[in-house]
Design an enzyme around this catalytic site. Structure first.
Site, PDB file in Angstrom:
ATOM      1  N   SER A 147       7.538   0.953  -3.171  1.00 27.56           N
ATOM      2  CA  SER A 147       8.167   1.325  -1.902  1.00 27.56           C
ATOM      3  C   SER A 147       9.624   0.889  -1.904  1.00 27.56           C
ATOM      4  CB  SER A 147       7.436   0.647  -0.739  1.00 27.56           C
ATOM      5  OG  SER A 147       8.146   0.802   0.474  1.00 27.56           O
ATOM      6  N   TYR A 160       4.226  -7.025   3.019  1.00 24.64           N
ATOM      7  CA  TYR A 160       4.222  -5.721   2.343  1.00 24.64           C
ATOM      8  C   TYR A 160       5.424  -5.602   1.412  1.00 24.64           C
ATOM      9  CZ  TYR A 160       4.313  -0.648   1.690  1.00 24.64           C
ATOM     10  OH  TYR A 160       4.340   0.606   1.142  1.00 24.64           O
TER      11      TYR A 160
END
Length: 264
Positions: A147, A160
């Site tokens: 990501s 995350y």
């Protein structure tokens, strides 16, 4: 394009979103079989399987949480009857939405452990379980779904972003360690307009994020799963046969607004 002709492809987290788009995309490009992993969404996984079959490939469903090592071995076993794995997409991922990164009480130790178990340890366990079948391929490739959060430190939560940053580093380590038989690359999407957001956040917030993405990215676009999957399929395909250890940002240019990356 038939750049997956005859290939055996395994995609984790393939019931919806990016994973489903990669699975169907590989089938459309000629894959012989696609192993579709899912943790809980059986009905959605079957819908992906139907789309894979409609595209001309055999679809095999394999339930299991990649955070569990025994489950990873069972998922890989679903591919054993084909004798090899040509492409492994480590796409399964989880988060806990805590967008105020300054709120250190928003995440617990258990939150960190769960997110790292799926997002970081899971891909490692999948590669370890699949290594023999990957090495049985002439040109094996692994894709890590990372990501932009792992590059910029933004995103749904500190845990995350940290898990994806660690995944980027692990991509480099494994690209070195597993060469020349296995290529390992990472894909770093920005916002993807999928149910991953809509299932977790109120519609008004998702709409605001979508519109903000369109207004602030250089390409003025909110990416679809298919937009990002095409880049992932490139890295998995033989077209990228001389690419390993690469981290490819697919975010409509979102990263260009972050100072540390301007001169990257």
């Amino acid at each position: 394009m038939r750049d997956f002709d005859g290939k055996i492809v395994l995609v984790t987290g393939a019931s919806t979103g990016l994973g489903a788009a990669i699975a169907v995309g590989a089938a459309t490009r000629g894959a012989k079989a696609v192993i579709i992993n899912y943790a809980k969404s059986a009905a959605e996984a079957e819908a992906t399987a139907e789309a894979v079959r409609a595209a001309g490939a055999e679809a095999v469903l394999a339930q299991g949480d990649v955070g569990d090592d025994a489950a990873c071995r069972a998922i890989v076993e679903a591919a054993a009857l084909f004798g090899r794995i040509d492409a492994l997409a480590n796409n399964a991922g989880v988060t806990k939405f805590a967008p105020n990164h300054g709120d250190l009480d928003a995440l617990s130790r258990a939150d960190f452990e769960h997110i790292f178990a799926v997002n970081l340890i899971g891909p490692f366990q999948m590669i370890r379980a699949a290594r023999t079948l990957l090495e049985a391929s002439d040109r094996a490739s692994v894709l890590m779904t990372s990501s932009i959060a792992g590059v910029t430190g933004i995103g749904s939560s500190v845990a995350y972003a940290a898990s994806k940053g660690a995944l980027n580093t692990m991509t480099l380590s494994l690209a070195r360690a597993l060469a020349p038989k296995i290529r390992v690359n990472a894909l770093c999407p920005g916002f993807i307009d999928t149910t991953w957001f809509s299932k977790s956040l109120p519609a008004a917030i998702v709409d605001r994020v979508r519109q903000g993405t369109i207004e602030t990215t250089p390409l003025q676009a909110a990416s679809t799963a298919e937009d990002v999957a095409d880049a992932g399929l490139f890295l998995l395909s033989d077209a990228a046969r001389h690419v390993t250890g690469e981290t490819l940002l697919v975010d409509a240019g979102l990263h260009l607004g972050y100072a540390p990356l301007v001169a990257r």
